[in-house]
Design a protein around this motif. Structure first.
Motif, PDB file in Angstrom:
ATOM      1  N   THR A 218       0.824  -1.216   0.000  1.00 23.72           N
ATOM      2  CA  THR A 218       0.000   0.000   0.000  1.00 23.72           C
ATOM      3  C   THR A 218       0.854   1.261   0.000  1.00 23.72           C
ATOM      4  O   THR A 218       0.583   2.217  -0.757  1.00 23.72           O
ATOM      5  CB  THR A 218      -0.930   0.006   1.228  1.00 23.72           C
ATOM      6  OG1 THR A 218      -1.785  -1.149   1.169  1.00 23.72           O
ATOM      7  CG2 THR A 218      -1.786   1.263   1.247  1.00 23.72           C
ATOM      8  N   GLU A 219       1.896   1.277   0.794  1.00 22.86           N
ATOM      9  CA  GLU A 219       2.738   2.472   0.899  1.00 22.86           C
ATOM     10  C   GLU A 219       3.536   2.712  -0.374  1.00 22.86           C
ATOM     11  O   GLU A 219       3.626   3.855  -0.845  1.00 22.86           O
ATOM     12  CB  GLU A 219       3.684   2.345   2.096  1.00 22.86           C
ATOM     13  CG  GLU A 219       2.972   2.380   3.442  1.00 22.86           C
ATOM     14  CD  GLU A 219       3.940   2.299   4.605  1.00 22.86           C
ATOM     15  OE1 GLU A 219       5.159   2.244   4.367  1.00 22.86           O
ATOM     16  OE2 GLU A 219       3.474   2.284   5.757  1.00 22.86           O
ATOM     17  N   THR A 220       4.125   1.670  -0.931  1.00 23.53           N
ATOM     18  CA  THR A 220       4.943   1.875  -2.134  1.00 23.53           C
ATOM     19  C   THR A 220       4.080   2.180  -3.352  1.00 23.53           C
ATOM     20  O   THR A 220       4.475   2.966  -4.219  1.00 23.53           O
ATOM     21  CB  THR A 220       5.841   0.654  -2.402  1.00 23.53           C
ATOM     22  OG1 THR A 220       5.043  -0.537  -2.489  1.00 23.53           O
ATOM     23  CG2 THR A 220       6.866   0.478  -1.290  1.00 23.53           C
ATOM     24  N   LYS A 242      -3.689  -7.894  -2.410  1.00 18.99           N
ATOM     25  CA  LYS A 242      -4.828  -7.088  -1.969  1.00 18.99           C
ATOM     26  C   LYS A 242      -4.533  -5.602  -2.091  1.00 18.99           C
ATOM     27  O   LYS A 242      -5.406  -4.798  -2.464  1.00 18.99           O
ATOM     28  CB  LYS A 242      -5.205  -7.462  -0.536  1.00 18.99           C
ATOM     29  CG  LYS A 242      -5.796  -8.868  -0.435  1.00 18.99           C
ATOM     30  CD  LYS A 242      -6.211  -9.225   0.982  1.00 18.99           C
ATOM     31  CE  LYS A 242      -6.821 -10.624   1.009  1.00 18.99           C
ATOM     32  NZ  LYS A 242      -7.206 -11.034   2.389  1.00 18.99           N
ATOM     33  N   ALA A 243      -3.283  -5.211  -1.822  1.00 20.50           N
ATOM     34  CA  ALA A 243      -2.898  -3.804  -2.000  1.00 20.50           C
ATOM     35  C   ALA A 243      -2.927  -3.435  -3.475  1.00 20.50           C
ATOM     36  O   ALA A 243      -3.347  -2.326  -3.847  1.00 20.50           O
ATOM     37  CB  ALA A 243      -1.511  -3.562  -1.406  1.00 20.50           C
ATOM     38  N   ALA A 244      -2.483  -4.374  -4.332  1.00 23.39           N
ATOM     39  CA  ALA A 244      -2.514  -4.115  -5.771  1.00 23.39           C
ATOM     40  C   ALA A 244      -3.948  -3.941  -6.265  1.00 23.39           C
ATOM     41  O   ALA A 244      -4.229  -3.081  -7.107  1.00 23.39           O
ATOM     42  CB  ALA A 244      -1.824  -5.251  -6.523  1.00 23.39           C
ATOM     43  N   ILE A 245      -4.860  -4.744  -5.751  1.00 26.57           N
ATOM     44  CA  ILE A 245      -6.267  -4.624  -6.142  1.00 26.57           C
ATOM     45  C   ILE A 245      -6.813  -3.252  -5.775  1.00 26.57           C
ATOM     46  O   ILE A 245      -7.517  -2.606  -6.574  1.00 26.57           O
ATOM     47  CB  ILE A 245      -7.098  -5.750  -5.490  1.00 26.57           C
ATOM     48  CG1 ILE A 245      -6.793  -7.080  -6.182  1.00 26.57           C
ATOM     49  CG2 ILE A 245      -8.594  -5.443  -5.560  1.00 26.57           C
ATOM     50  CD1 ILE A 245      -7.400  -8.294  -5.509  1.00 26.57           C
ATOM     51  N   GLU A 246      -6.489  -2.785  -4.584  1.00 28.51           N
ATOM     52  CA  GLU A 246      -6.928  -1.443  -4.187  1.00 28.51           C
ATOM     53  C   GLU A 246      -6.301  -0.384  -5.087  1.00 28.51           C
ATOM     54  O   GLU A 246      -6.948   0.614  -5.425  1.00 28.51           O
ATOM     55  CB  GLU A 246      -6.586  -1.187  -2.720  1.00 28.51           C
ATOM     56  CG  GLU A 246      -7.387  -2.033  -1.746  1.00 28.51           C
ATOM     57  CD  GLU A 246      -8.893  -1.901  -1.956  1.00 28.51           C
ATOM     58  OE1 GLU A 246      -9.376  -0.749  -2.064  1.00 28.51           O
ATOM     59  OE2 GLU A 246      -9.578  -2.941  -2.028  1.00 28.51           O
ATOM     60  N   GLY A 247      -5.041  -0.605  -5.483  1.00 23.69           N
ATOM     61  CA  GLY A 247      -4.384   0.325  -6.393  1.00 23.69           C
ATOM     62  C   GLY A 247      -5.032   0.353  -7.763  1.00 23.69           C
ATOM     63  O   GLY A 247      -5.119   1.411  -8.402  1.00 23.69           O
ATOM     64  N   ILE A 248      -5.509  -0.801  -8.221  1.00 26.13           N
ATOM     65  CA  ILE A 248      -6.217  -0.863  -9.505  1.00 26.13           C
ATOM     66  C   ILE A 248      -7.558  -0.141  -9.405  1.00 26.13           C
ATOM     67  O   ILE A 248      -7.942   0.628 -10.291  1.00 26.13           O
ATOM     68  CB  ILE A 248      -6.415  -2.332  -9.936  1.00 26.13           C
ATOM     69  CG1 ILE A 248      -5.061  -2.983 -10.239  1.00 26.13           C
ATOM     70  CG2 ILE A 248      -7.326  -2.421 -11.152  1.00 26.13           C
ATOM     71  CD1 ILE A 248      -5.118  -4.490 -10.326  1.00 26.13           C
ATOM     72  N   SER A 250      -8.383   2.279  -7.442  1.00 25.21           N
ATOM     73  CA  SER A 250      -8.202   3.728  -7.325  1.00 25.21           C
ATOM     74  C   SER A 250      -7.559   4.327  -8.576  1.00 25.21           C
ATOM     75  O   SER A 250      -7.392   5.541  -8.660  1.00 25.21           O
ATOM     76  CB  SER A 250      -7.328   4.044  -6.106  1.00 25.21           C
ATOM     77  OG  SER A 250      -5.990   3.618  -6.316  1.00 25.21           O
ATOM     78  N   ARG A 251      -7.167   3.461  -9.519  1.00 21.33           N
ATOM     79  CA  ARG A 251      -6.504   3.840 -10.767  1.00 21.33           C
ATOM     80  C   ARG A 251      -5.072   4.328 -10.544  1.00 21.33           C
ATOM     81  O   ARG A 251      -4.455   4.895 -11.438  1.00 21.33           O
ATOM     82  CB  ARG A 251      -7.312   4.891 -11.543  1.00 21.33           C
ATOM     83  CG  ARG A 251      -8.713   4.428 -11.913  1.00 21.33           C
ATOM     84  CD  ARG A 251      -9.429   5.419 -12.808  1.00 21.33           C
ATOM     85  NE  ARG A 251     -10.788   4.979 -13.084  1.00 21.33           N
ATOM     86  CZ  ARG A 251     -11.130   4.126 -14.059  1.00 21.33           C
ATOM     87  NH1 ARG A 251     -10.179   3.610 -14.817  1.00 21.33           N
ATOM     88  NH2 ARG A 251     -12.392   3.801 -14.246  1.00 21.33           N
ATOM     89  N   GLN A 252      -4.543   4.123  -9.343  1.00 17.80           N
ATOM     90  CA  GLN A 252      -3.127   4.400  -9.130  1.00 17.80           C
ATOM     91  C   GLN A 252      -2.293   3.446  -9.981  1.00 17.80           C
ATOM     92  O   GLN A 252      -1.293   3.839 -10.569  1.00 17.80           O
ATOM     93  CB  GLN A 252      -2.772   4.234  -7.640  1.00 17.80           C
ATOM     94  CG  GLN A 252      -1.334   4.577  -7.271  1.00 17.80           C
ATOM     95  CD  GLN A 252      -1.071   6.079  -7.325  1.00 17.80           C
ATOM     96  OE1 GLN A 252      -1.977   6.877  -7.554  1.00 17.80           O
ATOM     97  NE2 GLN A 252       0.179   6.465  -7.127  1.00 17.80           N
ATOM     98  N   ILE A 253      -2.721   2.189 -10.063  1.00 19.07           N
ATOM     99  CA  ILE A 253      -2.132   1.216 -10.982  1.00 19.07           C
ATOM    100  C   ILE A 253      -2.985   1.206 -12.240  1.00 19.07           C
ATOM    101  O   ILE A 253      -4.165   0.844 -12.204  1.00 19.07           O
ATOM    102  CB  ILE A 253      -2.071  -0.191 -10.358  1.00 19.07           C
ATOM    103  CG1 ILE A 253      -1.138  -0.195  -9.135  1.00 19.07           C
ATOM    104  CG2 ILE A 253      -1.608  -1.216 -11.389  1.00 19.07           C
ATOM    105  CD1 ILE A 253      -1.105  -1.521  -8.399  1.00 19.07           C
ATOM    106  N   GLY A 254      -2.394   1.610 -13.354  1.00 15.30           N
ATOM    107  CA  GLY A 254      -3.138   1.665 -14.606  1.00 15.30           C
ATOM    108  C   GLY A 254      -3.275   0.319 -15.273  1.00 15.30           C
ATOM    109  O   GLY A 254      -4.275   0.048 -15.960  1.00 15.30           O
ATOM    110  N   SER A 255      -2.293  -0.548 -15.079  1.00 17.28           N
ATOM    111  CA  SER A 255      -2.360  -1.896 -15.630  1.00 17.28           C
ATOM    112  C   SER A 255      -1.367  -2.780 -14.890  1.00 17.28           C
ATOM    113  O   SER A 255      -0.347  -2.310 -14.384  1.00 17.28           O
ATOM    114  CB  SER A 255      -2.067  -1.907 -17.138  1.00 17.28           C
ATOM    115  OG  SER A 255      -0.849  -1.252 -17.425  1.00 17.28           O
ATOM    116  N   LEU A 256      -1.694  -4.055 -14.824  1.00 18.48           N
ATOM    117  CA  LEU A 256      -0.888  -5.018 -14.075  1.00 18.48           C
ATOM    118  C   LEU A 256      -0.709  -6.277 -14.898  1.00 18.48           C
ATOM    119  O   LEU A 256      -1.681  -6.852 -15.392  1.00 18.48           O
ATOM    120  CB  LEU A 256      -1.586  -5.360 -12.749  1.00 18.48           C
ATOM    121  CG  LEU A 256      -0.956  -6.466 -11.895  1.00 18.48           C
ATOM    122  CD1 LEU A 256       0.388  -6.018 -11.341  1.00 18.48           C
ATOM    123  CD2 LEU A 256      -1.899  -6.864 -10.752  1.00 18.48           C
TER     124      LEU A 256
END
Length: 336
Positions: A218-220, A242-248, A250-256
């Motif tokens: 979550t932090e990184t 789970k942190a990656a899912i939250e990032g997706i 919130s659109r912080q992660i655009g693609s994984l």
């Protein structure tokens, strides 16, 4: 020498048998994972040959040792699934494949980037359905992008060289910097926080250690550029899913793009198409349109598998003949 080969797939049999043609070991193949409840299958085998998801914890190793096993031969590079200290205490040698075609994994990571960016998978399926619309398929030029490379060993360096060929700017991070990395134009090492902050694409090419477990958390993720593309072809537990899912979300992660998953032991390397997968986190991850998941296949080229098989058989032969083990893994020194 009798060798119990666990997690054996058809390609394992093909290439190990070919490599063993002159060595003449007795290879007995088991499709099952090696773990405490299956370790009895190795009774009477001086050596076992295992893969990335086999569980060589102290319990498994104790059973193996009591049954007469003296060698664990990993047909992979990573060894986070083996308690090396426990093995040494039980008198079991552990060897691995320290080098195989690094191009296989590096090229696969590039492929994931291209698929996510240019949406080849979606375009392919559309055309098969006679849908020729281009809506929703727009990508971006890789030329001029900033790519963060975490881990610049053999695989990471080749990945960086290919991305350099696309005209990308490269930011590297490694506890042990590779002098060849900064010989490329527009490539230099930075702190991990700088890499997270400035990279359009981040690709992981590092081993899993206790120190970098959940390196992506979550932090990184919060430090990253909004819309960052994240690629993992290394080890699943580098990413907190789970942190990656939250990032997706919130659109912080655009693609994984991931070829590994932290709970892959119960999923990958088997056909579960007629079952109901009970891993809700994995099922949710699969549901996102900007996520591409493959089942730990980045290493799977003829070149790599041939080299893995020949190195594995060579190590088993050296052990049988009492020779030095070039690819032996030693337990860490106390205090390190």
């Amino acid at each position: 020498m009798k060798v119990a080969v666990f997690s054996a797939e058809a390609y394992d049999r093909q290439f190990l048998n070919a490599a063993n043609a002159n060595a003449d070991h007795e290879l007995v193949y088991f499709e099952t994972l090696l773990e405490p409840k299956t370790a009895s299958l190795a009774h009477g085998f001086p050596a076992v040959c295992v893969f990335v998801n086999d569980n060589l914890d102290p319990e498994t190793l104790k059973i193996l040792a009591d049954q007469g096993t003296k060698l664990v031969a990993l047909r992979c590079t990573g060894f986070n699934n083996v308690d090396v200290t426990a093995a040494a205490q039980l008198g079991i040698k552990v060897v691995r494949v320290s080098v195989y075609s690094p191009y296989s994994v590096a090229e696969f990571a590039i492929g994931m980037i291209l698929v996510l960016n240019r949406k080849f998978h979606k375009a392919y399926n559309r055309v098969r359905d006679d849908n020729f619309s281009l809506n929703g398929l727009m990508g971006f030029d890789l030329h001029g992008c900033t790519v963060g490379v975490i881990g610049t060993g053999k695989i990471g360096l080749i990945f960086a060289e290919i991305m350099h060929g696309f005209g990308c700017h490269l930011l590297g991070y490694d506890l042990y910097p590779n002098p060849h990395f900064e010989t490329m134009a527009n490539a230099h090492y930075v702190d991990l926080s700088d890499l997270f902050t400035n990279s359009d694409i981040i690709s992981l090419h590092c081993p899993l250690t206790p120190e970098n477990h959940y390196l992506i958390n979550t932090e990184t993720i919060a430090q990253m550029k909004p819309g960052v593309m994240l690629i993992n072809t290394s080890r699943g537990k580098l990413i907190d899913t789970k942190a990656a899912i939250e990032g997706i979300k919130s659109r912080q992660i655009g693609s994984l793009g991931i070829d590994v998953y932290e709970e892959e032991d119960n999923l990958f390397f088997r056909d579960l198409s007629d079952t109901i997968i009970q891993d809700d986190t994995f099922q949710l991850l699969q549901s996102f349109p900007n996520v591409v998941i493959t089942a730990h296949q980045a290493f799977l080229t003829r070149n790599a598998i041939s080299q893995i098989a020949s190195t594995t058989i060579e190590s088993i032969t050296d052990f049988q003949q009492g020779n030095a083990l070039k690819n032996e893994i030693h337990p860490p020194e106390k205090g390190k």
